[in-house]
Every structure is written in structure tokens, then in C-alpha cells.
Design a protein around this motif. Structure first.
Motif, mmCIF file in Angstrom:
data_model
loop_
_atom_site.group_PDB
_atom_site.id
_atom_site.type_symbol
_atom_site.label_atom_id
_atom_site.label_comp_id
_atom_site.label_asym_id
_atom_site.label_seq_id
_atom_site.Cartn_x
_atom_site.Cartn_y
_atom_site.Cartn_z
ATOM 1 N N ALA A 16 0.648 -0.961 0.085
ATOM 2 C CA ALA A 16 0.058 -0.021 0.308
ATOM 3 C C ALA A 16 0.773 1.248 0.048
ATOM 4 O O ALA A 16 1.926 0.971 0.556
ATOM 5 N N SER A 17 -0.153 1.968 -0.423
ATOM 6 C CA SER A 17 1.310 3.520 -0.494
ATOM 7 C C SER A 17 1.038 3.916 0.652
ATOM 8 O O SER A 17 0.593 3.900 1.651
ATOM 9 N N PHE A 18 1.773 4.933 0.786
ATOM 10 C CA PHE A 18 1.431 5.693 2.094
ATOM 11 C C PHE A 18 0.342 6.634 2.146
ATOM 12 O O PHE A 18 0.353 6.720 3.417
ATOM 13 N N SER A 19 -0.030 7.177 1.309
ATOM 14 C CA SER A 19 -1.239 7.580 1.163
ATOM 15 C C SER A 19 -2.628 7.140 1.499
ATOM 16 O O SER A 19 -3.374 6.945 1.995
ATOM 17 N N GLN A 50 -7.475 7.582 8.975
ATOM 18 C CA GLN A 50 -8.197 8.730 8.968
ATOM 19 C C GLN A 50 -7.479 9.704 9.197
ATOM 20 O O GLN A 50 -8.013 10.925 10.272
ATOM 21 N N LEU A 51 -6.579 9.598 8.238
ATOM 22 C CA LEU A 51 -4.990 10.441 8.468
ATOM 23 C C LEU A 51 -4.646 11.649 7.450
ATOM 24 O O LEU A 51 -5.180 10.633 6.413
ATOM 25 N N GLN A 52 -4.374 12.759 6.740
ATOM 26 C CA GLN A 52 -4.648 13.566 5.413
ATOM 27 C C GLN A 52 -3.249 13.538 5.801
ATOM 28 O O GLN A 52 -2.184 14.201 6.234
ATOM 29 N N SER A 53 -2.395 12.349 4.705
ATOM 30 C CA SER A 53 -1.172 12.585 3.739
ATOM 31 C C SER A 53 -0.895 13.871 2.801
ATOM 32 O O SER A 53 -1.911 14.684 1.963
ATOM 33 N N SER A 54 0.170 14.010 2.764
ATOM 34 C CA SER A 54 1.053 14.963 2.518
ATOM 35 C C SER A 54 2.401 15.359 2.852
ATOM 36 O O SER A 54 2.757 14.685 2.599
ATOM 37 N N SER A 55 2.489 16.098 1.571
ATOM 38 C CA SER A 55 4.248 15.375 1.464
ATOM 39 C C SER A 55 5.332 16.713 0.521
ATOM 40 O O SER A 55 4.471 17.525 0.558
ATOM 41 N N LYS A 56 6.083 16.984 1.258
ATOM 42 C CA LYS A 56 7.619 17.935 0.710
ATOM 43 C C LYS A 56 8.413 17.816 0.138
ATOM 44 O O LYS A 56 8.876 16.151 0.814
ATOM 45 N N ILE A 57 8.600 18.016 -1.287
ATOM 46 C CA ILE A 57 9.221 17.419 -2.330
ATOM 47 C C ILE A 57 10.698 18.135 -1.406
ATOM 48 O O ILE A 57 11.046 19.421 -1.132
ATOM 49 N N LEU A 58 12.307 17.463 -1.153
ATOM 50 C CA LEU A 58 13.188 17.939 -0.758
ATOM 51 C C LEU A 58 13.975 17.161 -1.938
ATOM 52 O O LEU A 58 15.517 18.551 -2.030
ATOM 53 N N ARG A 74 10.949 12.775 -0.326
ATOM 54 C CA ARG A 74 9.960 13.530 0.243
ATOM 55 C C ARG A 74 10.118 13.432 1.786
ATOM 56 O O ARG A 74 10.193 12.238 2.182
ATOM 57 N N LEU A 75 9.574 14.293 2.304
ATOM 58 C CA LEU A 75 9.143 13.766 3.470
ATOM 59 C C LEU A 75 8.088 14.018 3.686
ATOM 60 O O LEU A 75 7.075 14.557 2.742
ATOM 61 N N ARG A 76 7.298 12.976 4.123
ATOM 62 C CA ARG A 76 5.076 12.632 4.089
ATOM 63 C C ARG A 76 5.095 13.131 5.708
ATOM 64 O O ARG A 76 5.596 12.614 6.663
ATOM 65 N N LEU A 77 4.105 13.871 5.450
ATOM 66 C CA LEU A 77 3.428 14.478 6.434
ATOM 67 C C LEU A 77 1.646 13.669 6.586
ATOM 68 O O LEU A 77 1.672 13.547 5.968
ATOM 69 N N VAL A 120 3.426 14.630 -8.092
ATOM 70 C CA VAL A 120 4.726 13.937 -7.065
ATOM 71 C C VAL A 120 4.729 14.209 -6.029
ATOM 72 O O VAL A 120 4.949 13.407 -4.774
ATOM 73 N N TYR A 121 3.152 14.757 -5.334
ATOM 74 C CA TYR A 121 2.901 15.631 -4.299
ATOM 75 C C TYR A 121 2.163 14.563 -3.459
ATOM 76 O O TYR A 121 2.275 14.727 -2.432
ATOM 77 N N ASN A 122 1.720 13.698 -4.159
ATOM 78 C CA ASN A 122 0.779 13.089 -4.019
ATOM 79 C C ASN A 122 0.859 11.171 -4.190
ATOM 80 O O ASN A 122 2.413 11.113 -4.643
#
Length: 254
Positions: free
Chosen positions: A100-103, A110-118, A144-147, A173-175
Motif C-alpha cells: 500500500a502507498s503511504f497515502s 483517517q489521517l490526511q497525507s501530504s508531502s514536502k519534496i526535498l 520526500r518528507l511524508r506528513l 508527485v506530491y501525492n
């Protein structure tokens, strides 16, 4: 449970109640009050009122307060940050070792995923990755930093085989990259080999993940394929207080 709450202290926002249950020690009564506060009034990342405030609000000693907080830290409800205070701990993301992907994992919790591209670039891959891809050509490097709900959970350092996804970085690729691999390139991840080890946070990773340098992290290296095609090589670093591996094992046949 502790006697029902009758309101909130206007000064601290703490529940107004008394610790007068003779069948329970005061630290246990205070622990129940704080645990209910964490689950009903506060959110992950919120700071708990200071020890002095708790002492004055409930008329207990510093030892009683520290024992109640210590019990909640041990059970994972609270976490301490040196020099900052005590905070409501986030619920750990549980992975059951399926593809499964991180998303997708975040959505399941039930958490909202997001990313910061490093980092995002085409580059020559290290020898180990080039060997897995069966190609010494330049490949896509994406770090990517995964949040989850805006707080850091992991750092993904991934390479993607240019033979199958030549222009990956032209996509969002943020998602979820896994969704892109399946829908845009018809190379959905079908199987992978994962290796998990423990490492200590460097000064760089500690700053990104908001932990102290030297903190134990979970490192997972995943070599992913799409129906036999080597598509992805990814090394991920996870905060151990926010990520848990869960497996189901059976006894081997003798």
C-alpha cells in the motif's frame, strides 16, 4: 472513572473536578482526568498544561502529577519534548506489511497525507539500484518528507526506473506515486521485497522529522516490481512513535 466533570477552569482549560475517590490513589484519578482531556478536548500535538498548573488545579503534589503524566507517557497517550513540555501524542500509523502507498495507509488511519519534496531530479543511480533496475542509465530520484495531518511521519528516498517511467516528475508527485505508476504508466506495484532495520537519526534527518539527533528510527528498504519489472527502489525512515509494523505469523509445518 473519576467523578464527572462539572466544567472547565477558565484559566487553564482543565476539567474542574475533585480527586475524592477513596478507592483509587490520587495519581490514578489524575491520570484518568488527563487521559479524558487528551481524547475529548485536546488534539495530537497540543501541549498539556504545566505541572504547577496541575498541582494548583487539583491540590496534589508534584510527585502525584509526575506519576500520572509518566503513566500516560508510558502508555503512549502523551510524549515529552526536552525543553519544550509535554504534548498529546499522535496515534501511530500501523502498517500490516501489505502493498500500500503511504497515502493509502494514512487514509486507512483517517489521517490526511501530504508531502514536502526535498529532492527531485534525473541522476545516475548508485550501483546497487542500477543493478536492481538492470540499467546504468539515468533514473528518477525523488526524496520526500511524508506528513500526516501536517506532522512528519517519514522520509522517503526513492528511485524510479526510467525505462518504465521516463517522465515521472511531470506528474503530481506530491501525492501518491503508486497511483501514478498504475494509472499513467500501467506499471502498478504488484510485489516487493522489504528489509527493516533500526538506525539512529542524523542531525539532518532529526531536523526534518522533528526528533532529537540519535533518536531510533525504523528504516525500511523496499524493492518493488510490476509483474516482474523492476520499477522502484525506496529507502524510508520512519518515526517509531508514529509508525508501527504489525504482522500475522503462523507456525511453520514440521
Amino acid at each position: 472513572m473519576v467523578r464527572s466533570m462539572t466544567g472547565l477552569s477558565s484559566a487553564s482549560g482543565l476539567p474542574v473536578t475533585t480527586l475524592d475517590d477513596p478507592s483509587k490513589p490520587k495519581h490514578a484519578q489524575l491520570r484518568e482526568i488527563l487521559e479524558e482531556l487528551c481524547t475529548t478536548k485536546l488534539s495530537p500535538g497540543d501541549m498539556l498544561p504545566g505541572e504547577r498548573v496541575l498541582e494548583e488545579t487539583y491540590g496534589v503534589s508534584r510527585i502525584t502529577v509526575r506519576r500520572a503524566i509518566g503513566d500516560l507517557v508510558a502508555s503512549g497517550v502523551l510524549k515529552r519534548a526536552r525543553g519544550k513540555g509535554t504534548f498529546v501524542a499522535p496515534s501511530p500509523l500501523v502498517s500490516r506489511l501489505h502493498l500500500a502507498s503511504f497515502s493509502q495507509e494514512m487514509e486507512a488511519q483517517q489521517l490526511q497525507s501530504s508531502s514536502k519534496i526535498l529532492l527531485s531530479a534525473r541522476a545516475t543511480a548508485p550501483a546497487t539500484i542500477a543493478e536492481f533496475f538492470h540499467s546504468a542509465a539515468t533514473h528518477t530520484h525523488l526524496r520526500r518528507l511524508r506528513l500526516g495531518n501536517g506532522v512528519p511521519y517519514a522520509i522517503d528516498d526513492a528511485w524510479y526506473n526510467s525505462a518504465f517511467v521516463p517522465d515521472l516528475l511531470e506528474n503530481d508527485v506530491y501525492n501518491s506515486v503508486y497511483a501514478i505508476l498504475g494509472t499513467e504508466y500501467n506499471v502498478p506495484i504488484t510485489d516487493a521485497i522489504q528489509t527493516a532495520t533500526a538506525v539512529n537519526a542524523t542531525s539532518e534527518t532529526a531536523e526534518l522529522l522533528d526528533v532529537e539527533p540519535g533518536t531510533a528510527l525504523l528504516k525500511i528498504v523496499r524493492q518493488s516490481q510490476s509483474n516482474g519489472l523492476p520499477v522502484e527502489w525506496c529507502s524510508s525512515l520512519y518515526r517509531t512513535d508514529r509508525y508501527t509494523l504489525k504482522t500475522h505469523v503462523t507456525r511453520a509445518a514440521l
